[in-house]
Design a protein around this motif. Sequence first.
Motif, PDB file in Angstrom:
ATOM      1  N   UNK A 142      14.669  -9.078 -30.239  1.00  0.00           N
ATOM      2  CA  UNK A 142      14.239  -9.860 -29.093  1.00  0.00           C
ATOM      3  C   UNK A 142      15.433 -10.270 -28.234  1.00  0.00           C
ATOM      4  N   UNK A 143      16.556 -10.634 -28.905  1.00  0.00           N
ATOM      5  CA  UNK A 143      17.743 -11.019 -28.149  1.00  0.00           C
ATOM      6  C   UNK A 143      18.409  -9.819 -27.506  1.00  0.00           C
ATOM      7  N   UNK A 144      18.371  -8.702 -28.203  1.00  0.00           N
ATOM      8  CA  UNK A 144      19.044  -7.527 -27.690  1.00  0.00           C
ATOM      9  C   UNK A 144      18.212  -6.785 -26.656  1.00  0.00           C
ATOM     10  N   UNK A 145      16.944  -7.070 -26.547  1.00  0.00           N
ATOM     11  CA  UNK A 145      16.085  -6.300 -25.663  1.00  0.00           C
ATOM     12  C   UNK A 145      15.624  -5.031 -26.358  1.00  0.00           C
ATOM     13  N   UNK A 146      15.114  -4.108 -25.573  1.00  0.00           N
ATOM     14  CA  UNK A 146      14.606  -2.870 -26.142  1.00  0.00           C
ATOM     15  C   UNK A 146      15.706  -1.870 -26.454  1.00  0.00           C
ATOM     16  N   UNK A 147      16.893  -2.032 -25.888  1.00  0.00           N
ATOM     17  CA  UNK A 147      17.935  -1.045 -26.131  1.00  0.00           C
ATOM     18  C   UNK A 147      19.297  -1.699 -25.924  1.00  0.00           C
ATOM     19  N   UNK A 148      20.303  -0.945 -26.192  1.00  0.00           N
ATOM     20  CA  UNK A 148      21.689  -1.333 -25.945  1.00  0.00           C
ATOM     21  C   UNK A 148      22.460  -0.082 -25.541  1.00  0.00           C
ATOM     22  N   UNK A 149      23.653  -0.290 -25.041  1.00  0.00           N
ATOM     23  CA  UNK A 149      24.485   0.807 -24.577  1.00  0.00           C
ATOM     24  C   UNK A 149      25.657   0.988 -25.542  1.00  0.00           C
ATOM     25  N   UNK A 150      25.909   2.232 -25.893  1.00  0.00           N
ATOM     26  CA  UNK A 150      27.059   2.580 -26.721  1.00  0.00           C
ATOM     27  C   UNK A 150      28.045   3.356 -25.858  1.00  0.00           C
ATOM     28  N   UNK A 151      29.269   2.850 -25.729  1.00  0.00           N
ATOM     29  CA  UNK A 151      30.314   3.481 -24.926  1.00  0.00           C
ATOM     30  C   UNK A 151      31.274   4.184 -25.866  1.00  0.00           C
ATOM     31  N   UNK A 152      31.454   5.469 -25.634  1.00  0.00           N
ATOM     32  CA  UNK A 152      32.354   6.282 -26.457  1.00  0.00           C
ATOM     33  C   UNK A 152      33.312   6.997 -25.518  1.00  0.00           C
ATOM     34  N   UNK A 153      34.603   6.927 -25.835  1.00  0.00           N
ATOM     35  CA  UNK A 153      35.629   7.568 -25.008  1.00  0.00           C
ATOM     36  C   UNK A 153      36.496   8.448 -25.896  1.00  0.00           C
ATOM     37  N   UNK A 154      36.747   9.659 -25.427  1.00  0.00           N
ATOM     38  CA  UNK A 154      37.602  10.598 -26.141  1.00  0.00           C
ATOM     39  C   UNK A 154      38.828  10.909 -25.286  1.00  0.00           C
ATOM     40  N   UNK A 155      39.602  11.903 -25.705  1.00  0.00           N
ATOM     41  CA  UNK A 155      40.802  12.268 -24.958  1.00  0.00           C
ATOM     42  C   UNK A 155      40.494  12.926 -23.624  1.00  0.00           C
ATOM     43  N   UNK A 156      39.286  13.432 -23.454  1.00  0.00           N
ATOM     44  CA  UNK A 156      38.951  14.181 -22.252  1.00  0.00           C
ATOM     45  C   UNK A 156      37.856  13.526 -21.404  1.00  0.00           C
ATOM     46  N   UNK A 157      36.883  12.872 -22.024  1.00  0.00           N
ATOM     47  CA  UNK A 157      35.748  12.373 -21.269  1.00  0.00           C
ATOM     48  C   UNK A 157      35.215  11.098 -21.902  1.00  0.00           C
ATOM     49  N   UNK A 158      34.333  10.435 -21.163  1.00  0.00           N
ATOM     50  CA  UNK A 158      33.671   9.217 -21.622  1.00  0.00           C
ATOM     51  C   UNK A 158      32.171   9.391 -21.447  1.00  0.00           C
ATOM     52  N   UNK A 159      31.407   8.851 -22.385  1.00  0.00           N
ATOM     53  CA  UNK A 159      29.951   8.934 -22.344  1.00  0.00           C
ATOM     54  C   UNK A 159      29.354   7.582 -22.670  1.00  0.00           C
ATOM     55  N   UNK A 160      28.194   7.325 -22.088  1.00  0.00           N
ATOM     56  CA  UNK A 160      27.427   6.114 -22.356  1.00  0.00           C
ATOM     57  C   UNK A 160      26.048   6.550 -22.845  1.00  0.00           C
ATOM     58  N   UNK A 161      25.695   6.103 -24.059  1.00  0.00           N
ATOM     59  CA  UNK A 161      24.419   6.444 -24.673  1.00  0.00           C
ATOM     60  C   UNK A 161      23.515   5.219 -24.672  1.00  0.00           C
ATOM     61  N   UNK A 162      22.241   5.465 -24.537  1.00  0.00           N
ATOM     62  CA  UNK A 162      21.230   4.414 -24.636  1.00  0.00           C
ATOM     63  C   UNK A 162      20.640   4.441 -26.040  1.00  0.00           C
ATOM     64  N   UNK A 163      20.646   3.294 -26.686  1.00  0.00           N
ATOM     65  CA  UNK A 163      20.128   3.183 -28.058  1.00  0.00           C
ATOM     66  C   UNK A 163      18.885   2.310 -28.051  1.00  0.00           C
ATOM     67  N   UNK A 164      17.910   2.634 -28.876  1.00  0.00           N
ATOM     68  CA  UNK A 164      17.941   3.616 -29.975  1.00  0.00           C
ATOM     69  C   UNK A 164      17.516   5.023 -29.583  1.00  0.00           C
TER      70      UNK A 164
END
Length: 349
Positions: free
Chosen positions: A105-127
Amino acid sequence: MESFARKNDSAVSPCLWVGTGLGMVLILSLNLPASDDLRQSEPVMVSPSGTVLTLKGAVLTFACLDCMGTLTHPPYEVWRDPHSADDGEKTRKRKLVMHSPSSSQDMGDHQFAVICSEKQAKVFSLPSQTCLYVHNITETSFLLRADVVTLCNSVCLACFCANGHIMTLSLPSLRPLLDINYLPVTDMRIARTFCFSNEGQALYLSSPTEIQRLTYSQEMCDNLQDMLGDLFTPVETPEAQNRGFLKGLFGGSGQAVDREELFGEATAGKASRSLAQHIPGPGGIEGVRGAAGGVIGDLTRARIALDERGQKLGELDERTASMMASAEAFSKHAHEVMLKYKDKKWYQF
């Protein structure tokens, strides 16, 4: 972090995010006991969740954002020694204090996971594990450091590239905010120690004993003078105290006295004509310089003469050695001729 380990999860749970050098991201589920459980010897159960995310390049950093885009700090554990006598009547337990929202309930229906590597960055929606944003940071180089920091009441991704560029990306949209060439990596010490901090600051070791601090925030730059401390507190010079007669007699410490004050005409009076007086020479400073120049010229000529005499002595030694070698060769040949004609008669010549 506390996140959704699987697609079908309805609540967040403790997870361990593992990034590899090949760009693979694995999520492991941690089965932790309840906060009121007196677990002392049972291990933490770790099981793979089956979730695998991929990026280009070695993984550098992770971060978790809630549904409003606010950075979620991982929980930490406050441990109290069960054998400590300072707690008194307090319950001696190991408690897991959650400083981040722990319910769906506090987190809402989802959260964002930020992942960064040596070449690129991605943002995933969870779950749902849907890739929302992708940004290829560099193609010809690679990142040395990436951190998710707070800047001006927002969150951004700060990156330091091997070609010396400092870049910032907005979160969760990964929109480029800053790309500036700051410092090429000429020393591996910079690559090993460079790190970002909040409010647009960064640090690295410029030498084994020096820390270089920089900022890429205009607000931080404007307030820099107000944040600098003073090494010394300015204090007005106090007035000199009056020295009494006894203090001057038995103080032991000498007092700086001017030469004119001791021996000048203002204090000692005008000198008598019978006393010796200092009469400067006619040449003054120029005369002294001329005399010094003459002495220097004489010394130079003497040195040149000594060098010539040494050179002549060296030539004489060489000639003497040559004559000795010639005399020795002549004596050797004469001895050989004598031995050759020693036993011959006069009619055999």
